[in-house]
Design a protein around this motif. Structure first.
Motif, PDB file in Angstrom:
ATOM      1  N   SER A 146       0.816  -1.384  -0.016  1.00 29.58           N
ATOM      2  CA  SER A 146       0.135   0.025   0.020  1.00 29.58           C
ATOM      3  C   SER A 146       0.888   1.430   0.080  1.00 29.58           C
ATOM      4  O   SER A 146       0.392   2.367  -0.610  1.00 29.58           O
ATOM      5  N   TYR A 150       5.052   4.573  -3.331  1.00 35.03           N
ATOM      6  CA  TYR A 150       5.040   6.126  -3.234  1.00 35.03           C
ATOM      7  C   TYR A 150       6.512   6.479  -2.795  1.00 35.03           C
ATOM      8  O   TYR A 150       6.919   7.790  -3.103  1.00 35.03           O
ATOM      9  N   PRO A 184       1.055   8.125 -11.590  1.00 36.59           N
ATOM     10  CA  PRO A 184       0.358   7.796 -10.484  1.00 36.59           C
ATOM     11  C   PRO A 184       1.189   6.625  -9.944  1.00 36.59           C
ATOM     12  O   PRO A 184       1.455   5.903 -10.371  1.00 36.59           O
ATOM     13  N   ASP A 188      -6.068   4.523  -9.286  1.00 40.01           N
ATOM     14  CA  ASP A 188      -7.286   5.328  -8.930  1.00 40.01           C
ATOM     15  C   ASP A 188      -6.673   6.717  -8.058  1.00 40.01           C
ATOM     16  O   ASP A 188      -7.518   7.317  -7.345  1.00 40.01           O
ATOM     17  N   ASP A 189      -5.546   6.846  -8.049  1.00 44.64           N
ATOM     18  CA  ASP A 189      -5.118   7.973  -7.284  1.00 44.64           C
ATOM     19  C   ASP A 189      -5.373   9.166  -8.059  1.00 44.64           C
ATOM     20  O   ASP A 189      -5.472   9.119  -9.151  1.00 44.64           O
ATOM     21  N   GLU A 190      -5.517  10.132  -7.080  1.00 45.13           N
ATOM     22  CA  GLU A 190      -5.769  11.600  -7.650  1.00 45.13           C
ATOM     23  C   GLU A 190      -4.710  12.395  -8.254  1.00 45.13           C
ATOM     24  O   GLU A 190      -4.812  13.179  -9.075  1.00 45.13           O
ATOM     25  N   TYR A 191      -3.300  12.055  -7.693  1.00 48.33           N
ATOM     26  CA  TYR A 191      -2.301  12.786  -8.140  1.00 48.33           C
ATOM     27  C   TYR A 191      -1.296  12.062  -8.515  1.00 48.33           C
ATOM     28  O   TYR A 191      -1.061  10.755  -8.148  1.00 48.33           O
ATOM     29  N   VAL A 198       0.343  14.663  -3.645  1.00 50.31           N
ATOM     30  CA  VAL A 198       0.233  13.123  -3.710  1.00 50.31           C
ATOM     31  C   VAL A 198       0.275  12.445  -2.307  1.00 50.31           C
ATOM     32  O   VAL A 198      -0.104  11.421  -2.209  1.00 50.31           O
ATOM     33  N   ASP A 201      -3.016  11.101  -1.288  1.00 54.26           N
ATOM     34  CA  ASP A 201      -3.118   9.761  -1.896  1.00 54.26           C
ATOM     35  C   ASP A 201      -1.995   8.647  -0.878  1.00 54.26           C
ATOM     36  O   ASP A 201      -2.903   7.642  -0.496  1.00 54.26           O
ATOM     37  N   ARG A 204      -3.902   8.269   2.350  1.00 51.85           N
ATOM     38  CA  ARG A 204      -5.182   7.448   2.377  1.00 51.85           C
ATOM     39  C   ARG A 204      -4.912   6.086   2.311  1.00 51.85           C
ATOM     40  O   ARG A 204      -5.548   5.178   3.028  1.00 51.85           O
ATOM     41  N   HIS A 205      -3.754   5.616   1.608  1.00 48.35           N
ATOM     42  CA  HIS A 205      -3.170   4.223   1.616  1.00 48.35           C
ATOM     43  C   HIS A 205      -2.816   3.995   2.883  1.00 48.35           C
ATOM     44  O   HIS A 205      -2.562   2.601   3.071  1.00 48.35           O
TER      45      HIS A 205
END
Length: 235
Positions: A146, A150, A184, A188-191, A198, A201, A204-205
């Protein structure tokens, strides 16, 4: 001027105790802490939101970047908490520091070269900001998969993506190479990864809800620190 963001998620459901500790910390350094109504000037206030999913999120004043980590170190030591610190420095990069019981246990920045090194050992400096997916996953209580996507060094990736330099005449007639695009971490990430937002996101994860714009008007607590906080608080 670029964007400044300073936000911290504390793993606690006691927002009242956290709020009181913040004001005690300010007072210990001679900084006033005034209870104020929320206004459009969000960037000058400290906003503490109601807990969600076991985390209490704090938005610090915009100019709190550089003061946030020392503040969180003290607060987590006093309250025996885990905290996830996010900051954006003048829109140049975002960074994450994980703090537990007053100790910085993990650091990450996708552009480590943009964070000024505190040591002449550049290699060690870059490694310090690489992030440890297994450690973060363990502390957040989420699968390693998850958060691992990043933790990419975008400086190194952009450098590696540069094409080999052609000869003189080839360079003369060649067009510009395509820019490096990180994309990304998840579909489904926004950024994208090279967007400093980012972190939303990423949180969120990690199981942390970043209050949306419509939630900014209704924090559990809203404090205005004295105008001299930047001079008085440890940085």
């Amino acid at each position: 001027m670029g964007a400044f963001v300073s936000a911290t998620a504390f793993r606690t459901t006691d927002a009242a105790a956290l709020s009181a500790a913040i004001c005690r910390y300010a007072a210990a350094h001679g900084v006033t802490c005034e209870d104020v109504a929320v206004s459009d000037d969000f960037g000058s206030n400290t906003l503490i939101f109601a807990p969600q999913n076991g985390w209490t999120v704090v938005f610090w004043p915009d100019q709190f970047v550089g003061l946030d980590v020392p503040t969180v170190v003290t607060l987590t030591r006093e309250l025996h908490l885990l905290a996830s610190v996010i900051f954006v420095d003048n829109g140049r990069y975002w960074a994450h520091v994980l703090v537990e019981d007053g100790v910085e246990i993990d650091h990450f920045c996708p552009h480590p070269s943009r964070i000024l090194a505190q040591s002449a050992d550049w290699v060690r400096h870059v490694a310090t900001w690489r992030g440890q997916a297994a450690l973060l996953a363990s502390k957040f209580g989420v699968p390693e998969s998850s958060v691992a996507p990043y933790l990419r060094d975008l400086d190194a990736e952009a450098e590696a993506a540069k094409p080999a330099k052609p000869g003189f005449f080839a360079r003369l007639f060649a067009g510009e190479p395509p820019p490096f695009v990180a994309g990304p971490a998840f579909p489904d990430d926004e950024y994208d990864l090279d967007d400093y937002d980012v972190y939303v996101d990423f949180w969120r994860h990690a199981g942390i809800h970043r209050p949306a714009d419509m939630e900014l008007a209704s924090p559990a607590y809203s404090w205005r620190l004295g105008d001299d906080f930047a001079e008085k608080l440890p940085g």
